[in-house]
Design an enzyme around this catalytic site. Structure first.
Site, PDB file in Angstrom:
ATOM      1  N   HIS A  43      51.157  52.537 -29.506  1.00  0.00           N
ATOM      2  CA  HIS A  43      49.823  51.847 -29.482  1.00  0.00           C
ATOM      3  C   HIS A  43      49.861  50.629 -30.383  1.00  0.00           C
ATOM      4  CE1 HIS A  43      45.511  51.226 -28.343  1.00  0.00           C
ATOM      5  NE2 HIS A  43      45.560  50.842 -29.750  1.00  0.00           N
ATOM      6  N   GLU A  44      50.013  50.990 -31.543  1.00  0.00           N
ATOM      7  CA  GLU A  44      50.019  50.204 -32.928  1.00  0.00           C
ATOM      8  C   GLU A  44      51.300  49.079 -32.952  1.00  0.00           C
ATOM      9  OE1 GLU A  44      47.341  49.719 -34.452  1.00  0.00           O
ATOM     10  OE2 GLU A  44      46.388  51.622 -33.559  1.00  0.00           O
ATOM     11  N   ASP A 137      39.794  48.537 -30.690  1.00  0.00           N
ATOM     12  CA  ASP A 137      40.093  47.690 -29.911  1.00  0.00           C
ATOM     13  C   ASP A 137      38.903  47.148 -29.023  1.00  0.00           C
ATOM     14  OD1 ASP A 137      42.499  47.603 -30.839  1.00  0.00           O
ATOM     15  OD2 ASP A 137      43.401  49.152 -29.125  1.00  0.00           O
TER      16      ASP A 137
END
Length: 287
Positions: A43-44, A137
């Site tokens: 994800h990062e 986010d």
């Protein structure tokens, strides 16, 4: 060295994650922790790769026990489209991760238990990250939305205020539905701490935005916005009216009549280079 490969050198693991890793080994939950670590890392990296694609300065990729954060050295002066793509690049990774896992499960490579666990973690991380709470986010998307309609400083404060309200509802929901869910309380505490720090540093955040605008790499502004200000207004107050992604001209008024129009760089130069932080606009006319 390829700029995408260099991102791997920016990965940092929070000390608490090592502690959680030790606990996971002792309690025979290492598999679950490794799976969670893998999903968060992808994800990062999604954020970081998108940022590198646009030549952003990626400071570090910090992995936490219950999530992560890709820290960049950009301060609100990149094009709206770039920031939107970089923000969505993290959540987008879960789509192909779940698609591949589904394929592996259907072909018998992944067990039912493995598929259920992988799907659960992906959906949980995706859902939490899309909550409109800073610095998740969803909170960054909320901030982008506000910066489209309000000055940067006002948008930042609105984001923090609304994030606090939504976090309060989140805490009440956890207390009502899952009061013994330790990981959810840990997330709530992390978000509370992050919001408190963001509120304390709100003036610093705005100053970085203005500094980057004055000293940093200039963007190609697609919109010109006129700011009307009376000559007795202070320079520092006028700067708080600046929008992201827009070029400003400042119309100085006296008795509702236009006196002179200044370019934003004249205001920024007086503030940063000449240190005239608290003088009225009229001083810029008479000098």
């Amino acid at each position: 060295m390829n700029k995408y490969i260099r991102l791997l050198g920016n990965i940092h693991i929070h000390p608490l994650l090592w502690l959680f890793g030790g606990i996971a080994v002792l309690t025979a939950h290492f598999k679950q922790l490794f799976l969670l670590f893998f999903i968060v890392l992808i994800h990062e990296l999604g954020h970081a790769v998108a940022a590198a694609f646009f030549s952003w300065r990626v400071k570090r990729i910090l992995l936490l026990p219950f999530g992560g954060v890709a820290e960049v050295e950009e301060h609100g002066n990149r094009p709206f489209r770039e920031e939107l793509i970089v923000t969505l690049a993290g959540p987008a990774q879960h789509l192909w991760l779940m698609a591949i896992a589904f394929f592996l499960w259907k072909t018998g490579v992944m067990t039912n238990e493995g598929w259920d666990l992988f799907l659960h973690y992906n959906i949980a991380i995706l859902a939490i990250n899309l909550l409109p709470i800073w610095p998740l986010d969803g909170g960054k998307l909320l901030f982008l939305f506000f910066t489209y309609y309000f000055p940067f400083s006002e948008a930042h404060q609105k984001t923090i205020a609304l994030s606090m309200a939504i976090l309060a509802f989140f805490a009440i929901a956890v207390l009502s539905i899952q009061p013994k869910q330790i990981d959810l309380w840990a997330i709530a505490m992390f978000l509370t701490t992050s919001l408190w720090k963001e509120w304390k540093h709100r003036h610093y955040v705005v100053m970085r935005f203005l500094l980057e605008r004055y000293y940093g790499k200039r963007s190609d502004y697609t919109k010109l916005r006129t700011i009307a200000a009376f000559e007795e207004e202070r320079i520092s107050d006028v700067l708080l009216k600046f929008y992201r992604g827009q070029k400003h001209s400042i119309v100085i008024m006296r008795d509702n009549n236009e006196r002179v129009t200044l370019d934003e760089n004249e205001i920024l130069h007086a503030f940063f280079a000449e240190k005239q932080t608290d003088i009225p606009l009229s001083r810029l006319i008479y000098v």
